[in-house]
Scaffold this motif. Structure first.
Motif, short mmCIF file in Angstrom:
data_model
loop_
_atom_site.label_atom_id
_atom_site.label_comp_id
_atom_site.label_asym_id
_atom_site.label_seq_id
_atom_site.Cartn_x
_atom_site.Cartn_y
_atom_site.Cartn_z
N LYS A 94 0.84 -1.20 0.00
CA LYS A 94 0.00 0.00 0.00
C LYS A 94 0.87 1.25 0.00
CE LYS A 94 -3.87 2.18 2.44
NZ LYS A 94 -3.24 3.52 2.48
N TYR A 95 1.95 1.25 0.83
CA TYR A 95 2.90 2.36 0.82
C TYR A 95 3.45 2.58 -0.58
CZ TYR A 95 3.75 3.75 5.71
OH TYR A 95 3.66 4.30 6.97
N ASN A 96 3.84 1.49 -1.19
CA ASN A 96 4.43 1.55 -2.53
C ASN A 96 3.46 2.15 -3.54
OD1 ASN A 96 6.93 0.67 -4.01
ND2 ASN A 96 5.42 -0.43 -5.23
N ARG A 97 2.21 1.70 -3.47
CA ARG A 97 1.20 2.19 -4.39
C ARG A 97 0.89 3.68 -4.15
NH1 ARG A 97 -2.40 -1.15 -3.03
NH2 ARG A 97 -3.52 0.16 -1.56
N ASP A 98 0.78 4.07 -2.89
CA ASP A 98 0.47 5.46 -2.57
C ASP A 98 1.61 6.39 -2.96
OD1 ASP A 98 -1.92 4.59 -1.55
OD2 ASP A 98 -1.28 4.63 0.55
N ASN A 99 2.84 5.92 -2.83
CA ASN A 99 3.99 6.78 -3.19
C ASN A 99 4.03 7.07 -4.68
OD1 ASN A 99 4.88 6.92 -0.53
ND2 ASN A 99 6.21 5.14 -0.72
N TRP A 100 3.59 6.11 -5.48
CA TRP A 100 3.53 6.35 -6.93
C TRP A 100 2.57 7.49 -7.25
CZ3 TRP A 100 5.74 4.50 -11.46
CH2 TRP A 100 6.70 3.50 -11.32
N HIS A 249 10.29 13.26 1.29
CA HIS A 249 11.36 12.82 2.19
C HIS A 249 10.78 12.13 3.42
CE1 HIS A 249 14.29 13.63 5.56
NE2 HIS A 249 15.02 12.93 4.72
N ARG A 250 9.71 12.70 3.96
CA ARG A 250 9.05 12.09 5.11
C ARG A 250 8.48 10.73 4.76
NH1 ARG A 250 3.82 14.99 6.86
NH2 ARG A 250 3.09 13.69 5.14
N ARG A 251 7.91 10.60 3.56
CA ARG A 251 7.39 9.31 3.12
C ARG A 251 8.49 8.26 3.05
NH1 ARG A 251 2.17 7.86 3.06
NH2 ARG A 251 2.66 6.43 1.35
N ALA A 252 9.67 8.66 2.58
CA ALA A 252 10.80 7.73 2.50
C ALA A 252 11.21 7.26 3.89
CB ALA A 252 11.97 8.39 1.79
N ILE A 256 10.95 3.30 5.28
CA ILE A 256 12.07 2.48 5.75
C ILE A 256 11.94 2.18 7.25
CG2 ILE A 256 13.72 4.30 6.36
CD1 ILE A 256 14.43 1.04 4.40
N ASN A 257 11.41 3.13 8.03
CA ASN A 257 11.19 2.89 9.46
C ASN A 257 10.14 1.81 9.68
OD1 ASN A 257 13.10 4.75 10.24
ND2 ASN A 257 11.63 6.39 10.63
N PHE A 258 9.12 1.79 8.83
CA PHE A 258 8.08 0.78 8.94
C PHE A 258 8.66 -0.61 8.67
CE2 PHE A 258 4.90 -1.93 6.89
CZ PHE A 258 3.91 -1.93 7.87
N ILE A 259 9.49 -0.72 7.63
CA ILE A 259 10.09 -2.01 7.28
C ILE A 259 10.97 -2.51 8.41
CG2 ILE A 259 11.66 -3.19 5.70
CD1 ILE A 259 10.66 -1.36 3.49
N THR A 357 20.12 12.15 6.92
CA THR A 357 20.87 10.89 6.92
C THR A 357 20.01 9.77 7.52
OG1 THR A 357 22.93 12.13 7.20
CG2 THR A 357 23.00 9.77 7.60
N ILE A 358 19.85 8.70 6.76
CA ILE A 358 19.01 7.57 7.19
C ILE A 358 19.90 6.34 7.34
CG2 ILE A 358 17.01 6.16 6.62
CD1 ILE A 358 16.03 8.39 4.82
N TYR A 359 19.74 5.67 8.47
CA TYR A 359 20.46 4.42 8.71
C TYR A 359 19.45 3.29 8.85
CZ TYR A 359 24.45 7.43 9.69
OH TYR A 359 25.43 8.38 9.58
N VAL A 360 19.75 2.16 8.21
CA VAL A 360 18.87 0.99 8.32
C VAL A 360 19.34 0.18 9.52
CG1 VAL A 360 17.96 -1.03 7.15
CG2 VAL A 360 18.56 1.01 5.82
N ASN A 361 18.68 0.39 10.65
CA ASN A 361 19.08 -0.25 11.90
C ASN A 361 18.23 -1.49 12.17
OD1 ASN A 361 21.09 1.70 12.66
ND2 ASN A 361 19.43 3.09 13.21
N ILE A 362 18.91 -2.60 12.42
CA ILE A 362 18.25 -3.85 12.80
C ILE A 362 18.74 -4.19 14.20
CG2 ILE A 362 17.86 -6.26 12.22
CD1 ILE A 362 18.71 -5.49 9.33
N GLY A 363 18.02 -3.67 15.20
CA GLY A 363 18.51 -3.80 16.56
C GLY A 363 19.75 -2.95 16.74
#
Length: 391
Positions: A94-100, A249-252, A256-259, A357-363
């Motif tokens: 849904k995120y993907n579709r809405d971003n388009w 930018h906020r959507r991005a 990523i925070n949701f994932i 700056t965005i970091y993909v944090n896993i724990g």
């Protein structure tokens, strides 16, 4: 779904439906698919662990079985991610579709289509590698039979299973049924592994596209010809343009925070299993090349080690690309004509720079090239410790 988005995601959608993982598939047949594939995974892991019942315990046997079980378990968890987190996967779509729907400008559409094309190309490449891996495994499994046809001897060559299993039956009598189970399980594991990975890569590239569009909007928000516009109209125009950049930018960031928030625990489990699996496969590979002359097993373990390293690199490189695109947005603001904007707009730009700056944090782990080096270093360290204790 957006028509263009549907075109680029068609391959992943089709394979997910085949695997019974498409989140919008609620039919009775879809449930049967899940039960069937989960049963294949479970039974294949189970028949490997059954060896501890029929065979006297030996540390070498334990390490060898685990070196095969852990990669299959890794793929099994990958498969189950889309079952356990079905609602989250649906939300990502849904995120993907809405971003388009947020992109209207032709250049912005071109940017998101470029990244979608890369994602589609990667999906095609991964599916091609899936077919190659399945065919290679099948050939290696039936190699003695192939040699009997090409280079026959006075007696038939014995067929040896690559994966050590226990079925409580005469394996020579039911060898072809066992082969079928092995090939089916490995085929499902490889396809699930590649397809789930390519789906997450698609989302990562989509996030990169959003950050690139935000950079494009910032770079084109402030222009020299705006000086000719009267002050109130200029401030309103600048405000509107920067708000558009902030929105994407906020959507991005939300995406990523949701994932990461929804899949952190499962990703952390995969990291532990992946590092442990790489360590054990390195150990088995070293023992094979130093103590035996089994070319088939050497090739299998070499392939599995390469697969571990390639996957770890791609996963961490994807996280690095998101960080790089965030840094690109930072530089776009820093090098832009921010000094032409009113003071309150400059403060807003400063806020975006702080959040850029965005970091993909896993724990406690951050997906990046440095993270890849950390994982490989940890795997080699564990391998060294295990090998030294076996001397």
């Amino acid at each position: 779904m957006h028509a263009t988005d549907e075109y680029y995601n068609k391959i992943n959608r089709v394979v997910l439906k085949i695997l019974g993982l498409w989140p919008y598939e609620q039919s009775y047949f879809g449930r049967i698919q899940k039960v069937f594939f989960v049963s294949i995974f479970s039974t294949f892991i189970f028949v490997q662990l059954l060896l501890f019942i029929t065979t006297q315990y030996d540390t070498n046997l334990l390490l060898k079985i685990l070196s095969f079980v852990l990669p299959v378990l890794f793929c099994f968890i990958k498969y189950c991610i889309f079952i356990i987190r079905r609602d989250s996967v649906k939300q990502m779509l849904k995120y993907n579709r809405d971003n388009w729907k947020l992109v209207k400008d032709k250049l912005e559409i071109g940017i998101i289509e470029k990244y979608s094309y890369i994602a589609r190309l990667l999906s095609i490449i991964l599916m091609g590698l899936c077919c190659f891996a399945i065919i290679t495994f099948t050939i290696l499994q039936f190699l003695p039979l192939i040699f009997d046809i090409i280079l026959p001897l006075n007696e038939s060559r014995s067929c040896r299973l690559i994966f050590i299993t226990e079925y409580f039956v005469n394996q020579e009598k039911y060898i072809y049924a066992i082969f079928l189970h092995h090939i089916l399980a490995i085929s499902v594991a490889i396809i699930a592994f590649c397809n789930v990975s390519s789906t997450f890569l698609m989302y990562v590239l989509h996030t990169c596209a959003l950050l690139n569009i935000a950079s494009y909007r910032i770079e084109n928000a402030i222009e020299w010809n705006m000086l000719a516009i009267s002050s109130p109209a200029r401030e309103y125009l600048l405000y509107r343009r920067i708000v558009h950049a902030v929105t994407i930018h906020r959507r991005a960031i939300e995406f990523i925070n949701f994932i990461t928030s929804e899949f952190t625990v499962l990703f952390a489990i995969l990291i532990v299993i992946g590092v442990s699996s790489l360590s054990l496969n390195l150990l088995q590979f070293l023992q094979l090349i130093t103590l035996t002359n089994n070319i088939t097993e050497i090739v299998v373990f070499a392939f599995m080690i390469c697969l571990h390293l390639v996957y770890m690199f791609i996963a961490n490189y994807a996280g690095q690309k998101i960080t790089d695109h965030g840094i690109k947005l930072f530089h776009a603001i820093y090098n832009g004509k921010w000094y032409m904007t009113p003071l309150h707009t400059q403060k807003m730009l400063l806020f975006i720079m702080q959040k850029g700056t965005i970091y993909v944090n896993i724990g406690i782990f951050t997906a990046s090239l440095e993270g890849f080096a950390t994982l490989v270093n940890a795997a080699i360290s564990y391998f060294t410790v295990i090998h030294s204790t076996r001397q």
